[in-house]
Design a protein around this motif. Structure first.
Motif: not given
Lengths: 349, 133
Positions: B12, B16-17, B52, B93-94, B107-112, B124, B127
């Motif tokens: 984690y 996560y961080r 990030d 992604v996106d 940019r780093i995003e929190f994703r599943r 999680y 990405k």
């Protein structure tokens, strides 16, 4: 009274147009667009859910908080009707992701579209009582509408997050009022994938009665009248309902404009009025009064009167503005992609 | 084959961080965190949080994806250099795979990340998404 120390939103970039859904089900797109005042809605990609939206919105709220240390946040409450787990909290994941664990209280709230504003109400109350320094309230949803149902044209995704505190406020909460009755207008039984609703019953007796009930009581309690407010934000299950309730209460189009997101965003359920509030704060000026009233089926409304402080000018551009997420760099998807993203296609395990 | 939730739980802090290890002697930051600096043998370190944003250094496109990622295929898997110089790998992604370019800002995003089937634990993490604001 206590208020908002930091706020932020997050939205998916993907959108589907009303025409794209209508053509699959033989529905008349122009009548939906006119009748519900909806043009398109947000679509979460497969790796985005209530938890991931909540984390990104919370990070934006922290950016606008003037340096709140996540370990000083005493509670995280997430309101949603689409928590990814039936049993296992969303709040603990968010707390871990922003570095707020382990000395924290977490709870997931559910109350159809009102879960987000009730998280805000409870977070605000904890802080106002002096029980904790900061509390984080998040309104997030990735709602599902049954295929071909009217709700499929509106059920959307997004999140708004608010760090509540007593000092260094962006907006002070001056008054609140909540209004609830037992109303069978919209529900989802356990193990059911899609919610159900009472058709026309969801309008007058449900949305309008409760939104007006809470709004009128809040105006009376505060001694304010609609013209005293710079802006107003209402729950927005579609574009039409919030506009009609605003006009019937005596608010104007100019007052609801910044937070009237549903025509382009769809109904973000728990996120609807809270995300509308983030968009409204983005354009507000010190001294502005903002009227906010949520609605959740089942049913009830939470009303808030916010007074914007000088600090708004310092923080509004510390994180991305909600209208930027709403309007720019969109990715339009067809119904097949949308069906795949929303896991509407039956697959082998 | 999905990742065990116990392993994910242990990771984690990094997943996560974006917590990395910065070694005292060399001043170098490693991600994922390491117990020992491979260059100096130093174990004295501090935890730092990575920025990030960054740029794609190299990438490949995955069209035949492992079972847990078939729903997002095709996707790019990229190594990005963050603004502090640290490099890490993640899915992009996106973003249309044809639009991914070396040097593209992310940019780093929190994703599943993945799910242990329909009834298991959800994992999680981070990405990359195009940095457009």
């Amino acid at each position: 009274m206590a208020g908002i120390v930091g706020y932020g939103a997050h939205l998916p970039r993907h959108r589907i147009k009303v025409e794209e859904i209508a053509k699959v089900w033989g529905a008349d797109a122009p009548s939906y667009k006119k009748g519900l005042m909806l043009r398109e809605k947000s679509v979460p990609p497969p790796d985005m859910d209530t938890i991931t939206l909540a984390v990104e919105a919370a990070k934006n709220a922290l950016k606008r908080s003037g340096g709140v240390n996540p370990v000083d946040i005493g509670a995280i409450y997430i309101g949603s009707e689409s928590h990814p787990y039936a049993v296992k909290p969303s709040g603990t994941v968010v707390a871990e992701a922003i570095g707020a664990t382990p000395d924290i209280h977490c709870a997931d709230f559910e109350f159809a579209c009102k879960a987000g504003s009730e998280a805000m109400f409870v977070a605000l109350s904890h802080v106002d009582s002096g029980y904790m320094k900061y509390a984080l309230a998040i309104a997030a949803d990735t709602s599902q509408g049954a295929p071909s149902d009217a709700l499929e044209f509106s059920a959307a995704a997004g999140a708004g997050a608010f760090i509540m505190g007593k000092d260094n406020l962006i907006a002070e909460c001056l008054f609140t009022h909540s209004y609830m009755t037992d109303m069978p207008d919209f529900w989802r039984r356990e193990h059911q994938f899609y919610p159900q609703h009472g058709g026309r019953f969801t309008g007058e007796e449900a949305y309008f009665a409760h939104t007006k009930g809470a709004s009128k009581a809040l105006l009376k309690k505060s001694g304010l009248k609609p013209s005293d407010f710079t802006y107003a934000v209402f729950h927005q299950p579609n574009g039409k309902f919030p506009q009609r309730v605003a006009f019937e209460l005596g608010f104007t189009q100019e007052q609801i404009d910044p937070g009237w997101l549903a025509p382009r965003l769809g109904n973000t359920y728990s996120g609807a009025s809270p995300i509308g509030l983030t968009a409204t704060l983005d354009v507000s000026k010190p001294g502005d009064l903002i009227f906010m009233c949520s609605y959740g089926s089942g049913a009830g409304s939470d009303g808030f009167v916010w007074k914007v402080t000088q600090r708004i000018d310092e923080v509004r551009d510390k994180a991305v503005r909600t209208h930027k997420l709403l309007d720019e760099n969109l990715i339009y998807v067809d119904y097949g992609t949308y069906a795949k993203f929303r896991r509407k296609i039956k697959m082998n395990e | 084959m999905t990742m065990f939730s116990s392993r994910n739980w242990r990771e984690y802090p990094q997943r996560y961080r974006l917590e990395a290890s910065k070694f005292k002697k060399s001043g170098k930051t490693y991600f994922p965190p390491r117990a020992v600096d491979p260059e100096t043998g130093d174990t004295a370190q501090e935890m730092v949080k990575l920025p990030d944003t960054g740029k794609i250094v190299t990438y490949t496109v995955i069209r035949t994806a492992p079972s847990q990622w078939t729903e997002i295929a095709p996707y790019a898997l990229a190594i990005a250099e963050l603004t502090d110089g640290t490099r890490l790998m993640a899915q992009v992604v996106d973003c249309d795979v044809n639009a991914v370019k070396i040097g593209m800002e992310i940019r780093i995003e929190f994703r599943r990340i993945q799910s242990e089937s329909d009834h298991g634990v959800l994992s999680y993490g981070y990405k990359f998404v195009p940095k457009w604001y």
